[in-house]
Design a protein around this motif. Structure first.
Motif, mmCIF file in Angstrom:
data_model
loop_
_atom_site.group_PDB
_atom_site.id
_atom_site.type_symbol
_atom_site.label_atom_id
_atom_site.label_comp_id
_atom_site.label_asym_id
_atom_site.label_seq_id
_atom_site.Cartn_x
_atom_site.Cartn_y
_atom_site.Cartn_z
ATOM 1 N N LEU A 142 0.837 -1.193 0.000
ATOM 2 C CA LEU A 142 0.000 0.000 0.000
ATOM 3 C C LEU A 142 0.881 1.255 0.000
ATOM 4 N N PRO A 143 0.324 2.405 -0.320
ATOM 5 C CA PRO A 143 1.119 3.642 -0.310
ATOM 6 C C PRO A 143 1.797 3.875 1.033
ATOM 7 N N GLY A 144 3.065 4.307 0.963
ATOM 8 C CA GLY A 144 3.855 4.561 2.166
ATOM 9 C C GLY A 144 4.745 3.399 2.553
ATOM 10 N N GLU A 145 4.481 2.212 1.996
ATOM 11 C CA GLU A 145 5.292 1.043 2.344
ATOM 12 C C GLU A 145 6.570 1.016 1.499
ATOM 13 N N LYS A 146 7.649 0.563 2.123
ATOM 14 C CA LYS A 146 8.926 0.451 1.439
ATOM 15 C C LYS A 146 9.014 -0.909 0.751
ATOM 16 N N ILE A 147 9.710 -0.908 -0.363
ATOM 17 C CA ILE A 147 9.887 -2.149 -1.119
ATOM 18 C C ILE A 147 11.353 -2.315 -1.482
ATOM 19 N N VAL A 148 11.739 -3.554 -1.734
ATOM 20 C CA VAL A 148 13.092 -3.836 -2.208
ATOM 21 C C VAL A 148 13.026 -4.187 -3.683
ATOM 22 N N ALA A 149 14.163 -4.128 -4.342
ATOM 23 C CA ALA A 149 14.208 -4.435 -5.771
ATOM 24 C C ALA A 149 13.737 -5.871 -6.009
ATOM 25 N N GLY A 150 12.878 -6.035 -7.011
ATOM 26 C CA GLY A 150 12.384 -7.359 -7.372
ATOM 27 C C GLY A 150 11.157 -7.803 -6.599
ATOM 28 N N GLU A 151 10.652 -6.960 -5.687
ATOM 29 C CA GLU A 151 9.508 -7.350 -4.864
ATOM 30 C C GLU A 151 8.204 -7.086 -5.621
ATOM 31 N N THR A 152 7.279 -8.028 -5.519
ATOM 32 C CA THR A 152 5.988 -7.900 -6.187
ATOM 33 C C THR A 152 5.103 -6.886 -5.456
ATOM 34 N N ILE A 153 4.486 -6.003 -6.217
ATOM 35 C CA ILE A 153 3.603 -4.997 -5.631
ATOM 36 C C ILE A 153 2.135 -5.351 -5.920
#
Length: 224
Positions: free
Chosen positions: A202-213
């Motif tokens: 969801l908006p505001g969440e951090k993600i790492v490279a290659g992570e499914t959104i």
């Protein structure tokens, strides 16, 4: 089923669709901030700390200038006093010289022949008068030089006081603007026609490279 994946780390800024929303191939789905807020704030804090250090050094220099100014003013006051005392002594010496000269002239008229001027202390009075004239002139020059130095330090201190603060604040504002411009965003688009079947972030969440959104599922299967 197609996964919508970010190839870089960042923060989800915006979801343009909800779960079960119908989408078309190429439709914008997610906006990702490449630079995360914590890193941005850390960079800004480091830049501000550097500038505050520069300001502290400028303030220290200003304090030293103020100290020099105070010391110079004290020297000026002392020299003005010495100059005034020398002027008073000069007036006294001139009066003494005039008195001895008058005595000498009176003696000369009374006797018809002159005694040595030094018998009346004339030469000593003349010497003292000339010495004090030279001292007064020298002290006048010193007072003038000290006054010029005090005025320079006073003007420089007043200019630095306002300018250093303004320079630091302008630089901090420029750093904020630059760091804000460095922040980039990327838009992830739907790879197929279909609907959003899964929302993992969801908006505001951090993600790492290659992570499914998100996951986009087709309305029908091409083969089973």
């Amino acid at each position: 089923r197609s996964k919508v994946v970010s190839v870089v780390a960042g923060t989800v800024l915006e979801l343009k669709v909800d779960r079960l929303s119908s989408v078309t191939n190429g439709q914008p789905l997610v906006v990702i901030s490449v630079r995360d807020d914590e890193q941005l704030n850390a960079d800004l804090a480091a830049a501000e700390a550097d500038l505050r250090l520069v300001k502290a050094r400028m303030d220290l220099d200003r304090i030293r200038n103020v100290s020099s100014y105070s010391q110079l003013r004290a020297e000026l006051q002392v020299e003005r006093l010495n100059h005034e005392i020398a002027r008073i002594h000069l007036v006294q010496a001139e009066n003494e010289l005039e008195r001895t000269k008058k005595l000498y002239d009176e003696q000369l008229l009374a006797r018809g022949s002159g005694s040595a001027r030094n018998d009346f202390g004339y030469d000593v009075a003349l010497r003292d008068r000339d010495a004090l004239r030279a001292e007064v002139a020298a002290r006048e020059k010193v007072v003038a030089e000290l006054e010029a130095g005090v005025n320079r330090l006073q003007a420089a201190g007043a200019a630095e006081m306002g300018e250093s603060d303004a320079v630091v604040e302008r630089t901090i504002a420029a750093q904020r603007q630059r760091l804000g411009q460095d922040e980039q965003s990327i838009v992830l688009r739907s790879p197929i026609d279909g609907f959003v079947s899964v929302v993992d972030h969801l908006p505001g969440e951090k993600i790492v490279a290659g992570e499914t959104i998100l996951v986009v599922s087709a309305e029908k299967s091409d083969r089973i």
